[in-house]
Design a protein around this motif. Sequence first.
Motif, PDB file in Angstrom:
ATOM      1  N   LYS A  12      37.325  53.307  46.346  1.00 26.14           N
ATOM      2  CA  LYS A  12      38.727  52.962  46.078  1.00 26.14           C
ATOM      3  C   LYS A  12      39.708  53.677  47.016  1.00 26.14           C
ATOM      4  CE  LYS A  12      39.265  56.253  42.336  1.00 26.14           C
ATOM      5  NZ  LYS A  12      39.216  56.480  40.923  1.00 26.14           N
TER       6      LYS A  12
ATOM      7  N   CYS B  72      35.403  52.414  41.255  1.00 23.54           N
ATOM      8  CA  CYS B  72      34.649  52.225  42.502  1.00 23.54           C
ATOM      9  C   CYS B  72      34.684  53.474  43.393  1.00 23.54           C
ATOM     10  CB  CYS B  72      35.253  51.041  43.254  1.00 23.54           C
ATOM     11  SG  CYS B  72      34.435  50.708  44.809  1.00 23.54           S
TER      12      CYS B  72
ATOM     13  N   HIS C  16      37.089  39.991  42.548  1.00 25.84           N
ATOM     14  CA  HIS C  16      36.759  39.774  41.126  1.00 25.84           C
ATOM     15  C   HIS C  16      37.992  39.848  40.242  1.00 25.84           C
ATOM     16  CE1 HIS C  16      37.093  44.050  41.629  1.00 25.84           C
ATOM     17  NE2 HIS C  16      36.041  44.021  42.454  1.00 25.84           N
TER      18      HIS C  16
ATOM     19  N   CYS D   3      37.852  48.384  40.358  1.00 25.36           N
ATOM     20  CA  CYS D   3      38.386  49.157  41.492  1.00 25.36           C
ATOM     21  C   CYS D   3      38.588  50.612  41.073  1.00 25.36           C
ATOM     22  CB  CYS D   3      39.687  48.546  41.990  1.00 25.36           C
ATOM     23  SG  CYS D   3      39.467  46.942  42.766  1.00 25.36           S
TER      24      CYS D   3
ATOM     25  N   CYS E  99      30.869  44.007  43.459  1.00 28.06           N
ATOM     26  CA  CYS E  99      31.969  43.616  44.357  1.00 28.06           C
ATOM     27  C   CYS E  99      31.415  43.376  45.757  1.00 28.06           C
ATOM     28  CB  CYS E  99      33.033  44.714  44.409  1.00 28.06           C
ATOM     29  SG  CYS E  99      34.368  44.301  45.561  1.00 28.06           S
TER      30      CYS E  99
HETATM   31  S1  SF4 Z   1      37.956  49.231  45.473  1.00 21.18           S
HETATM   32 FE1  SF4 Z   1      35.791  48.778  45.237  1.00 21.18          FE
HETATM   33  S2  SF4 Z   1      35.717  47.247  43.620  1.00 21.18           S
HETATM   34 FE2  SF4 Z   1      37.819  47.274  44.379  1.00 21.18          FE
HETATM   35  S3  SF4 Z   1      37.869  45.701  45.994  1.00 21.18           S
HETATM   36 FE3  SF4 Z   1      37.415  47.655  46.968  1.00 21.18          FE
HETATM   37  S4  SF4 Z   1      35.202  47.725  47.090  1.00 21.18           S
HETATM   38 FE4  SF4 Z   1      35.736  46.183  45.571  1.00 21.18          FE
END
Ligand code: SF4
Length: 264
Positions: A258, A255, A246, A252, A14
């Motif tokens: 998050k 992640c 994405h 997410c 990401c």
């Molecule tokens: S939570 Fe993580 S994967 Fe989702 S948009 Fe934010 S940085 Fe990207």
Amino acid sequence: MQINVSLLNAHDFCPRVIYLKEVMEIAPDASIRKTKGLIGHAARKELSLRQSKLLGRVSCASEIENCLFCELDNVLSDFPYIYKNLLEDNDIDYEKLLAEIKSEMLPEIKIINEKLMLVVDELGIDKALEYVTPWKVEYFMKSENLKLSGRIDKVMKQNNNLIPVEIKTSSPPHSVWQGDRIQTCAYCLLLEDKFNGKISYGFVEYTKIHEQRPVMTTEQLRRTVINTRDNVIEILEGKVPEICPHGSGKKCEACDFKEVCYEI
Ligand code: SF4
């Protein structure tokens, strides 16, 4: 500006991770799950790096399994000295954590044993030792031309060809994760730039199944490396990636950022 190759992999996961971590300098909260992941990764990587040392001690394939179990114990007892920076949180019972990691790794030892036995049966001890012994480990490279830098886990030398190997301890996909593909190709480009040759492939080693999967340095993948590098540079220079570019809720959910990402 030089971009660490690991950021190309992170960007593939990401682009916003690059922004949060490198530009906003947000460190994700440490959790036991995350700490265990980091320590488990280091322990598996350490065992992988010791394979040649281990094979050097056996005289036949049937001795490998015992040696692997001994080496796992050695890895875990050496761990606090090598990976001191991973064990700095006084609230965590690291002894218990390492014992848990050891029990998770025991079934993996069986798999490593089966695969190493096959190599020894096929090539004999001496050739097998040659086959698994890296030319360099944790080999740092940087290139002004490519604007890239990075530390390659292992570089193998076969018939005068250099082959980078990136060790991954995540669960393997059917083939190779795209981020791992980009990272491995970037290491090939760094080696080419330094040694003036052509590198046709590298490997991603997925330690959980003890498999090295090839990554071919196709024109398309080389272009992706360069484009990803440029995208990372744009973010470091101020471009803010949108939230969830994405479109994957699963990413997410998994992640580390998050908790903060959607608030910013
Ligand atoms: S939570 Fe993580 S994967 Fe989702 S948009 Fe934010 S940085 Fe990207």
